[in-house]
Design a protein around this motif. Sequence first.
Motif, short mmCIF file in Angstrom:
data_model
loop_
_atom_site.label_atom_id
_atom_site.label_comp_id
_atom_site.label_asym_id
_atom_site.label_seq_id
_atom_site.Cartn_x
_atom_site.Cartn_y
_atom_site.Cartn_z
N TYR A 128 47.10 26.92 46.05
CA TYR A 128 48.50 27.52 45.75
C TYR A 128 48.31 28.52 45.01
CZ TYR A 128 53.14 27.73 44.52
OH TYR A 128 54.46 28.09 44.23
N PHE A 129 47.82 28.66 43.94
CA PHE A 129 47.96 29.56 42.84
C PHE A 129 47.07 30.74 42.90
CE2 PHE A 129 48.80 25.57 40.71
CZ PHE A 129 50.20 25.78 40.36
N ARG A 130 46.31 30.98 44.23
CA ARG A 130 45.49 31.90 44.32
C ARG A 130 45.91 33.36 44.51
NH1 ARG A 130 40.37 30.19 46.44
NH2 ARG A 130 39.84 28.24 45.20
N ASP A 131 47.37 33.52 44.97
CA ASP A 131 47.84 34.58 45.00
C ASP A 131 49.10 34.64 44.01
OD1 ASP A 131 49.48 32.77 46.08
OD2 ASP A 131 49.73 33.87 48.01
N ALA A 132 49.04 33.86 42.84
CA ALA A 132 49.89 33.82 41.79
C ALA A 132 49.69 34.80 40.60
CB ALA A 132 50.17 32.33 41.16
N LEU A 133 50.70 35.09 39.72
CA LEU A 133 50.38 35.58 38.41
C LEU A 133 50.53 34.71 37.23
CD1 LEU A 133 50.45 38.15 36.69
CD2 LEU A 133 52.79 38.27 36.84
N LEU A 134 49.35 34.64 36.57
CA LEU A 134 49.48 33.67 35.56
C LEU A 134 49.87 34.17 34.14
CD1 LEU A 134 48.42 31.35 33.87
CD2 LEU A 134 46.17 31.92 33.83
N ILE A 135 50.55 33.69 33.38
CA ILE A 135 51.13 34.30 32.12
C ILE A 135 50.95 33.13 31.18
CG2 ILE A 135 52.90 35.56 30.75
CD1 ILE A 135 54.54 35.94 33.34
N TYR A 136 49.96 33.36 30.12
CA TYR A 136 49.72 32.26 29.23
C TYR A 136 50.11 32.85 27.88
CZ TYR A 136 47.01 28.23 28.21
OH TYR A 136 46.45 26.65 27.91
N PHE A 137 51.24 32.04 27.24
CA PHE A 137 51.56 32.32 26.00
C PHE A 137 50.92 31.25 24.83
CE2 PHE A 137 55.03 33.68 28.69
CZ PHE A 137 55.66 34.88 28.08
N THR A 138 50.36 31.84 23.89
CA THR A 138 49.60 31.15 22.97
C THR A 138 49.50 31.75 21.51
OG1 THR A 138 47.29 30.30 22.57
CG2 THR A 138 47.50 32.47 23.83
N ASP A 139 49.30 31.02 20.63
CA ASP A 139 48.96 31.58 19.21
C ASP A 139 47.44 32.40 19.12
OD1 ASP A 139 47.52 29.41 19.17
OD2 ASP A 139 48.14 28.56 17.25
#
Length: 492
Positions: free
Chosen positions: A441-452
Motif C-alpha cells: 500500500y505504501f509503495r506510492d506514498a510520500l513518507l515524512i519522518y519527524f524526529t530529533d
Amino acid sequence: MTSQQDNITALLQGMKSSVSAFEQTKDRALLQQIDSDFQRFAQLATLFLIAERDSYYGFFLMSMTFRTNYAVSSIAGIRLGEYPPVFETNPLILLKYSLKEILYIFCHEIDHVVFNHPAEMVKSNPEGSPELFELFNYAADASVNDMLNNEIKQGNQFMQAPRGIVTSEVIKTKFQLPFVLPMESYHYYFDLIKHCEDMLGDQQQDGIAPIPGSEPGGKENGDEREGEGENANDSSQGDPADADNVVTAADATGNISDHAWTTAAESGEPASESAEAMAEAVKELLNEVNDMMGEESRGLMPARFATAVARANKPPILNWKAILKKYVGTIAADKTKTRMRLNRRQPRRFDLSGARESKTLKIVVAIDTSGSVRDEQVKQIFNEIFAIIARRSFELTVIECDAVIQRVYRLQSPNDLPDHVEGRGGTSFTPVIEYINERRYFRDALLIYFTDGYGEVSIPRPHTYRNLWVVLEKVSNLSVENPHGLVLPLEE
C-alpha cells in the motif's frame, strides 16, 4: 563647480520656471517641455554621479529608464515590474526640491531597492493593510535615511536631506520609544513599531518630508529651496498634452515617504508570488549593475552594495513545507483498472482493461515519540500538512514510534489528532521502515519522518515514492548516514 554641474543647475532652474508657468497658466504644452527637459536632466545626473561623485548610484540610474507621470501623488518610485526598471516621478512635485535634495531622493529610492524593501513590504503585509504599509514605510525610511545622512557626514556633500524626513530619531519621538539605535535595518525599526497603528494619526508633517511651499506661509528653510505650490488638479491620464489628463499638483499629498510599490492585494497575486517576483527583479537589477562596474568601481562601493549582491544570489533556504508542497504536486497517483480505456501495452486487445489514475494522495507521517517532539509541535505540524493537501483527495497514515511502533492510525483533519502521542522511550527508525516495506500500500506514498535525529546509523531503504526527514533542530543531528531522502530542519 564643474561645467557639468553648471549644466545641471541651469537645466533645473529652467524646469522650475516651466513648472511655475504651468501652475499659473495650466498650459499643457509646458508639460511636454518639462518631460523633454527631465529626460536630459536624468542623463546629466547619471553622468554626474558616475564621473564625479558616487558611481554606486550612477550605475543604478544607467540601468533604468525614466518616466514622468503627472497623475501620481508620490514624488518618485522605481517600478520593478517593467524591464528595464522604470524610475517614475511627478516633476510637478519633484522639482519643488533643490538639486541636492533631488539627488538625495534618487539615492533614497535606489537604496530601498538595494535593501529589497519592495519585496519585504509585501511579505510583511500580505493583506495590504494601509496602516501596516505606513508603518513599514516609516521603518524602511528610517533605515535608508540614516545611512544616507551618515554618508553626508562622511563627506558626500553632493546631496542634502529634505527637511522633515523619517530617521531613527523621528521613530523614537513619534512612537514614544525610550531607546532606538541609529543605522539599523528596517527589521529592527519595524519590530519596534508594527503594533503602533493607533499612533499614526493625521500628523502629516510629523516625520514626513513636506513639499516645499505646501505648508502655510509657503516658504521653506534652506538657501537652495524655492517654489511655492498651487493646486493644479485636472482630470485624468495619458499624454501630458491631452486635456483629459489627471495632473496632481505639487502641494498634493505626495511626500518622500510615499512609496507606490505594488502590493499583493492590488496586483491580485498571492503575497508570496508578488514578493518572489519583486525579489527576482531586484536580483536582476543588482546583478546588471554589478556586471556593469569595473573592478575599481566595485572596490569603491559601500559594503552594503556587495552584501546586497551576495544576498540576492545566495541559494534559497529550503524548508520542509515548501518541499512538501512541491512533492504533493509531483507524487504519482494510484492506478485503477477500467473498461473505459484501452490497455496501453496491448491497445489491440479489447478484452483487456486499461488503467486510469485515481486522485488519492497517500502520505505516511512517522513521528519520533521518544520525548523530544512536543504535543503542540505535532499539532502545528499537522496543521501545516493539512493546509498543503487541502485541495487533494488524500489518505494520511500516522505511525507513532519510539524504540517500537506504538500506534498506527488514519487522520482526516487536525481535529482527529489524539491529545498526545504514545511512547517517550528510546529512538529507533527501523521499525517504521520495516512496517512500510512489508505493505505494498505504501509503495506510492510520500513518507515524512519527524524526529530529533538521534537513532540508528544505518536503516533499510524505504520502499516509498519519496522520503522526507524533518529534524527538530540541526540536520546534522540525524544519526542516519544514508537516509535515502531529503533532510530538512523543522524551523528555517
